[in-house]
Write a protein that holds these residues in place. Structure first.
Motif, PDB file in Angstrom:
ATOM      1  N   HIS A   1       0.844  -1.204   0.000  1.00 21.65           N
ATOM      2  CA  HIS A   1       0.000   0.000   0.000  1.00 21.65           C
ATOM      3  C   HIS A   1       0.879   1.254   0.000  1.00 21.65           C
TER       4      HIS A   1
ATOM      5  N   ARG B   1       2.251   1.714  -3.459  1.00 21.75           N
ATOM      6  CA  ARG B   1       1.259   2.266  -4.395  1.00 21.75           C
ATOM      7  C   ARG B   1       1.066   3.762  -4.171  1.00 21.75           C
ATOM      8  N   LEU B   2       1.006   4.145  -2.882  1.00 19.89           N
ATOM      9  CA  LEU B   2       0.834   5.578  -2.578  1.00 19.89           C
ATOM     10  C   LEU B   2       2.013   6.394  -3.107  1.00 19.89           C
TER      11      LEU B   2
ATOM     12  N   LEU C   1       4.099   5.610  -5.597  1.00 18.69           N
ATOM     13  CA  LEU C   1       4.082   5.660  -7.068  1.00 18.69           C
ATOM     14  C   LEU C   1       3.037   6.659  -7.570  1.00 18.69           C
ATOM     15  N   LYS C   2       1.897   6.647  -6.924  1.00 15.61           N
ATOM     16  CA  LYS C   2       0.816   7.541  -7.337  1.00 15.61           C
ATOM     17  C   LYS C   2       1.233   9.005  -7.141  1.00 15.61           C
TER      18      LYS C   2
END
Lengths: 212, 75
Positions: free
Chosen positions: A187, A190-191, A193-194
Motif C-alpha cells: 500500500h 502504491r501511494l 508511485l501515485k
C-alpha cells in the motif's frame, strides 16, 4: 448414501452447546464437522485453479483443525454473522493456508526470484517503433519511478506478487513478515508511485491510455 | 516488466486510497460481509472499505469467493 441430517441451531444454541457439557460439545462439533466438510469439499473441488491431488484429505484436516479453533474460540464469536458462516470462515482460511503452503513449499526466495525476474525487470525495455515516442516516454517515466523510488523490499515484493503470482502469505513468510505487514508495504508503494506520477504531471488514467 | 503486469499495477494505483483496511481487518469481518452479500445488501453503501480491499487483494478475494461457495454448498 444419504447424509445424516444435522440439527438446525440458532447462534445462541450453537454457543450454548459448544460451551456446555462434554456430550453437547461432542454433538455440536459432529454436526459442525458435517456442515463444514460438505461446504469446503464442494468449494475447493469447484475451483480449477486449486488443483491438488489430495484435496479430500486436505479438506478433512482443515475442518478438524478448524473445529479445535472453533471450540476454543467460540466465546470470542461476536454474533455479527451466522455462527456457521463464522465457522466456515475459519475452515476455509485453514484450507487455503495449507494449499498455498503446499504449492510453494519447495520454492525458496531465490528460486522465486531467479530466471530473469530480478529487479532489472523493471528497467525500460527497448524503445518502441517510430511513432510511439509519447508512449515510450511515458512508460520510461513510469518504469524509472518504479526503479528509483521504491525500496528494495517493495520492489522484491512487487516482483513476487505481480510478476510471479506468488500468494501474499508465501511472499510474507519468505520476507520474514506477516501478510498484514506485506499488504501495508505494498500500500505504501502504491501511494508513493501515485504521488510521484502526479509530480510528473501524470495520473494513472494517463498511463492507462498508453496501453490502448 | 511485461505490459500486462504494468497495466495491472497502474490499475491498482487508480484505485489506491490514502487509508485502506489491511488483511487482518478483512478477515475479522469477512463472515459479516459474506452474510451481507448473501442477503443482497448494498455493500457499496454499507461496507465500501471491505469491498475495496477485496478488489485490491488477490488472497483475500480468493478466501471470500471460496467462503461464499462453501456456505452455498453446505446449505
Amino acid at each position: 448414501m444419504a447424509e445424516l441430517a444435522t440439527k438446525k441451531r440458532t447462534n445462541e444454541e450453537w454457543l450454548v452447546a459448544l460451551q456446555g457439557t462434554e456430550s453437547t460439545v461432542a454433538d455440536a462439533l459432529e454436526d459442525l464437522r458435517t456442515i463444514l466438510l460438505r461446504g469446503l469439499k464442494h468449494a475447493l473441488n469447484a475451483r480449477a485453479d486449486l488443483n491438488y491431488d489430495r484435496m479430500e484429505a486436505l479438506a478433512e484436516d482443515a475442518v478438524q483443525d478448524a473445529l479445535l479453533t472453533i471450540r476454543d474460540k467460540a466465546h470470542t464469536f461476536k454474533g455479527n454473522s451466522m455462527f456457521t458462516t463464522w465457522a466456515h470462515k475459519i475452515a476455509v482460511h485453514k484450507a487455503l493456508s495449507e494449499l498455498r503452503r503446499k504449492r510453494w513449499q519447495d520454492s525458496s526466495l531465490d528460486d522465486m526470484l531467479e530466471s530473469g525476474s530480478k529487479l532489472s525487470t523493471f528497467k525500460s525495455s527497448a524503445p518502441g517503433p517510430e511513432g510511439q515516442m509519447v508512449r515510450s516516454q511515458t512508460m520510461s517515466v513510469v518504469q524509472n519511478i518504479i526503479q528509483n523510488e521504491l525500496t528494495d523490499r517493495q520492489k522484491q515484493a512487487m516482483v513476487l506478487l505481480k510478476l510471479k503470482g506468488v500468494p501474499m502469505q508465501e511472499v510474507a513468510e519468505r520476507m520474514g513478515m506477516q501478510r498484514n505487514a506485506l499488504y501495508k508495504l505494498m500500500h505504501d508503494a502504491r501511494l508513493k508511485l501515485k504521488k510521484r506520477l502526479a509530480q510528473e504531471g501524470l495520473t494513472p488514467e494517463d498511463v492507462l491510455r498508453q496501453f490502448e | 516488466m511485461p505490459p500486462e503486469v504494468l497495466k495491472g499495477l497502474v490499475i491498482s494505483l487508480e484505485k489506491t486510497k490514502p487509508v485502506e483496511l489491511d488483511c487482518n481487518e478483512i478477515f475479522a469481518r469477512l463472515d459479516e460481509y459474506v452474510d451481507a452479500v448473501l442477503r443482497g445488501d448494498d455493500l457499496d453503501r454499507l461496507m465500501p472499505d471491505m469491498k475495496h480491499h477485496l478488489e485490491m487483494c488477490k488472497d483475500c478475494f480468493q478466501e471470500y469467493e471460496i467462503l461464499v461457495s462453501a456456505i452455498e454448498a453446505a446449505g
